[in-house]
Write an enzyme that holds these catalytic residues in place. Structure first.
Site, PDB file in Angstrom:
ATOM      1  N   ARG A  27       0.831  -1.207   0.000  1.00 48.48           N
ATOM      2  CA  ARG A  27       0.000   0.000   0.000  1.00 48.48           C
ATOM      3  C   ARG A  27       0.871   1.265   0.000  1.00 48.48           C
ATOM      4  NH1 ARG A  27      -5.393   1.600   0.420  1.00 48.48           N
ATOM      5  NH2 ARG A  27      -6.137  -0.542   0.549  1.00 48.48           N
ATOM      6  N   GLU A  50     -10.163   5.518   6.611  1.00 48.94           N
ATOM      7  CA  GLU A  50      -8.739   5.835   6.687  1.00 48.94           C
ATOM      8  C   GLU A  50      -8.339   7.181   6.073  1.00 48.94           C
ATOM      9  OE1 GLU A  50      -8.037   1.862   4.926  1.00 48.94           O
ATOM     10  OE2 GLU A  50      -6.379   1.787   6.337  1.00 48.94           O
TER      11      GLU A  50
HETATM   12  N1  LUZ Z   1      -5.688  -4.664   5.317  1.00 50.98           N
HETATM   13  C1  LUZ Z   1      -5.380  -5.539   4.351  1.00 50.98           C
HETATM   14  C2  LUZ Z   1      -5.795  -3.354   5.081  1.00 50.98           C
HETATM   15  O1  LUZ Z   1      -5.275  -6.726   4.631  1.00 50.98           O
HETATM   16  N2  LUZ Z   1      -5.202  -5.095   3.105  1.00 50.98           N
HETATM   17  C3  LUZ Z   1      -5.296  -3.805   2.775  1.00 50.98           C
HETATM   18  O2  LUZ Z   1      -5.129  -3.445   1.618  1.00 50.98           O
HETATM   19  C4  LUZ Z   1      -5.591  -2.881   3.799  1.00 50.98           C
HETATM   20  N3  LUZ Z   1      -5.659  -1.584   3.551  1.00 50.98           N
HETATM   21  C5  LUZ Z   1      -5.916  -0.749   4.530  1.00 50.98           C
HETATM   22  C6  LUZ Z   1      -6.108  -1.231   5.802  1.00 50.98           C
HETATM   23  N4  LUZ Z   1      -6.060  -2.512   6.072  1.00 50.98           N
HETATM   24 MO1  MOS Z   2      -7.145  -1.201   9.062  1.00 50.30          MO
HETATM   25  S1  MOS Z   2      -5.338  -0.294   9.007  1.00 50.30           S
HETATM   26  O1  MOS Z   2      -8.112  -0.776   7.862  1.00 50.30           O
HETATM   27  O2  MOS Z   2      -7.282  -2.529   9.943  1.00 50.30           O
END
Ligand code: LUZ
Ligand code: MOS
Length: 752
Positions: free
Chosen positions: A304, A705
């Site tokens: 990410r 987020e």
């Molecule tokens: N969790 C995940 C996340 O497993 N994959 C993601 O792309 C993600 N993005 C934001 C927050 N948690």
């Molecule tokens: Mo989250 S960082 O979307 O658990």
């Protein structure tokens, strides 16, 4: 619609893990964690601890009937240490006693002898030692190397962001109860019930169908319970399985801070090239992610970061490489933004450096390079952009020209106080970057009295998702919310859930509710047409009544449901949703991983006290792209909460590990988080309503987020205020910008 939890929250009646009534005979567990960060276990002596009053049994890895492994992405994380420890606090044993106090006391009587090994806490040192979690990854578009040759201006530098403690108000915890036939029911404060179920099955060596995970609600998660709620639940499950007794463990705050991972710190290098019109032509970044002792979610966080390398700017030539570095810290993990903020900070630092060197305001460069619809991101996705509408609305609505003039005038007349302003435009991709995770299910029952009961895979953690789920059903059925009850999240009702994460929970689960409700409604329309002897096309179900050709019939919602029951129509439906159009090819690092992007612009102003280094955040003025918000009150809460959490990360939250890998900021006396005095004095929020088609539920874009990244603006506003006092300041691009760093920045200059 008000948040359905507000009534019970206010009265203290909401049920969190620790509020679940315990049954007679419940035992209490405490984890014994490694006292040092790295070493070989030479001996472990439990005899004194076992003889301690109230102790029932102490479990080690030797007691595990299945596999000693809880790694989510990579199997590199034992539940309990075998012969080596990799971080201070790494679980070695699980003490179960008649009370938490007795278990805690017994923990102190465990004797472990560990031969120390070298401790690495710095990701660059880890990379130099080739200590990587996964091979590095590179995203590339155009040809940055050649493009730099055409750049008029080139700047290079270093940018660093520290970790962040999740500080959910409810600490980690779980409560497991034995069930018939070697089954287990476990209550867990987790964002990922299925992760708990799967890992518990592995550790116990039994099928997943014997493990019922139930989640009432969470007192905050912020990513800290996406993966790292699992171990505590598995400890309880293991003890319950072997003792046939209920076992509970709710962590003390200091245990939680010591033993769980945090936001990944990053140390990064950047190189940015601009042409004479200040267009960014080329950008290179090298990210060093501090992953901690095992993979946990760090490889996904790393990905990410790469997806957000260029934030909200169009850059035709980009090369970004990211290293996930193994260190002897608790495994770092998901945290609101999930690597995105860490990547975005770096390009903002690069732009700030370019602006300072060229003597222009950073916002001139920012604005000139905003993403436009149709631009290609470094990973191949063509973007549908709201960047410019947000930016333009913010500059006009808040009269930025005037704000700038007032700040200049203030700085001209004040020598002790200086003000600074910054723009922080954001662009955040919505969807799990791992495409298969973008699916969800919902189970909708209509009872014969017309009341509705909904289960989904969504976990309520304070973000208001349950309220949104009810809104979806209420809108589709056209019945009041009071007729709808939302269930706890339970793996026996909803299987194979993705964690509530990635800002995508309301979208994915809301769409599944929508699918289920629409299917039910279609059946009900048939029932109505049949009963009222008219065409299906003439039927409308609305306002708790059945309308025929626009006229209210004698049939109301309740009668319709009863008619359906008598006709032996199924009044239950299981809806399934999978986000369409997503794909990503890791061999090429290209694809279309996101359903859509969320945009926004924040303008931050601060005042620095140039004698003491302390500061106030005067205002944050925002324009945020909500699509079409289905619940403005909840969404506003997410914006304010995310913003303040981002400000905390950027300014005051300072995680300190010593060279031995011991957490020194291990309590709220040594780890400062924003309080009512440190939040912006004024937050203005404008809802940019766009009605472009998108994949969000009811076009109401994900909001969890993205707002955290507005907090990054505070760092740069502070920097600008420091520069107003001391133009030669050598203040580094290293967050958090604590008052100590501000003070150094005010009085320390480039040439000494
Ligand atoms: N969790 C995940 C996340 O497993 N994959 C993601 O792309 C993600 N993005 C934001 C927050 N948690
Ligand atoms: Mo989250 S960082 O979307 O658990």
């Amino acid at each position: 619609m008000k948040n359905i939890d507000s009534f019970t929250h206010t009265r203290g009646e909401s049920i969190y893990l620790d509020d679940i009534p315990t049954t007679i005979g419940t035992l209490y567990g405490v984890v014994f964690g490694s006292p040092i960060a790295h070493g070989k276990i030479k001996s472990l002596v439990l005899t004194d601890a076992e003889a301690s009053e109230g102790v029932v049994r102490i479990f080690t890895h030797l007691d595990i009937p299945g596999i000693n492994q809880i790694g989510g992405i990579i199997p590199d994380e034992p539940l309990m240490a075998e012969d080596e420890v990799h971080f201070n606090g790494m679980p070695i044993a699980f003490v179960v006693a008649t009370s938490t106090e007795a278990a805690t006391l017994a923990c102190k009587k465990i004797k472990v002898e560990i031969e120390p090994l070298p401790v690495i806490t710095d990701p660059r040192v880890a990379r130099a030692n080739n200590s990587l979690i996964v091979p590095p990854r590179t995203f590339k578009i155009g040809d940055s190397k050649n493009a730099f040759q055409d750049c008029k201006y080139i700047f290079e530098g270093l940018a660093e962001t520290n970790g962040q403690e999740h500080l959910y108000i409810e600490t980690q915890g779980a409560y497991a109860l034995p069930a018939e036939n070697n089954a287990i029911k476990v209550y867990s404060s987790t964002q990922g019930p299925t992760a708990v179920q799967r890992h518990m099955a592995d550790v116990l060596g039994i099928p997943m169908h014997r493990i019922e995970v139930d989640v009432t609600r969470l007192g905050g998660g912020f990513g800290g319970k996406e993966d790292q709620a699992t171990s505590w639940a598995v400890f309880c499950g293991l003890a319950t399985f072997l003792l046939k007794k209920p076992v509970k463990y709710a962590l003390h705050r200091m245990e939680d801070m010591r033993m769980t991972g945090k936001r990944n710190p990053y140390s990064s290098d950047f190189k940015i090239g601009l042409d004479e019109n200040l267009k960014i032509i080329a950008y290179e970044a090298i990210f060093h992610q501090n992953a901690g002792a095992s993979a946990d979610l760090s490889p996904a966080v790393l990905e990410r970061t790469l997806f957000h390398t260029t934030n909200t700017y169009y850059v035709p030539n980009v090369t970004a490489t990211a290293y996930s570095c193994r260190t002897n810290l608790p495994p770092n993990t998901a945290f609101r933004g999930f690597g995105g903020p860490q990547g975005m900070f770096v390009i903002e630092a690069a732009i700030a450096k370019a602006a300072e060197s060229l003597g222009v305001a950073a916002d001139v460069i920012q604005e000139r390079n905003l993403l436009q619809t149709g631009n290609e991101l470094p990973f191949g996705q063509i973007v549908q952009s709201e960047a410019s509408p947000c930016w333009e609305k913010a500059t006009s609505l808040y009269d930025v020209e005037n704000m700038k003039m007032e700040i200049a005038a203030f700085n001209n007349t004040n020598s002790v106080y200086k003000k600074g302003l910054s723009f922080m435009p954001i662009c955040f991709g919505i969807s799990f970057t791992k495409t298969p995770m973008n699916q969800a299910r919902a189970l909708v029952h209509i009872y014969t009295d017309g009341s509705v009961n909904i289960s989904t895979g969504a976990v309520e953690m304070g973000q208001g998702v349950n309220t949104k789920m009810i809104q979806v059903a209420s809108t589709i059925f056209s019945i009041p919310a009071s007729l709808i009850k939302l269930n706890t999240t339970n793996t026996y009702r909803i299987a194979n859930t993705s964690p509530s994460a990635a800002s995508a929970t309301a979208d994915l689960n809301g769409r599944a509710v929508e699918v289920a409700c629409n299917a039910l409604k279609e059946r009900l329309v048939e029932v109505a047409a049949d009963t009222l002897k008219c065409d299906k096309g003439d039927i409308e179900i609305k306002n708790e009544g059945v309308f025929v050709k626009g006229e209210l019939s004698s049939m109301n919602w309740k009668a319709l449901i009863m008619a359906g029951y008598l006709k032996r129509i199924s009044l239950s439906e299981h809806g399934h949703y999978a986000t369409p159009g997503l794909h990503f090819d890791m061999t090429k690092e290209k694809g279309h991983p996101f359903a859509y992007h969320v945009f926004g612009t924040a303008i931050t102003t601060v005042t620095v006290d140039c004698i003491r280094g302390i500061y106030d955040i005067d205002s944050v003025k925002l324009v945020h792209d909500f699509g079409s918000s289905m619940n403005p009150l909840i969404d506003k809460g997410q914006i304010e909460g995310g913003l303040v959490q981002g400000i905390g990360w950027m300014t005051m939250e300072e995680i300190v590990f010593d060279a031995d890998g011991r957490l020194r900021s291990n309590a709220l006396s040594t780890y400062k988080v924003p309080d009512i005095y440190s939040v912006p004095k004024n937050i203005d929020l404008h809802f940019l309503e766009t009605d472009n088609d998108n994949l969000a539920i009811f076009k109401s874009k994900a909001v969890g987020e993205p707002p955290l990244m507005y907090g990054i603006g505070t760092f740069f506003a502070l920097r600008n205020a420091i520069k107003a006092f001391n133009p030669n300041s050598d203040v580094a691009f290293a967050a958090p910008m604590t008052p100590e760093k501000v003070l150094l920045g005010l009085y320390h200059s480039k040439n000494g």
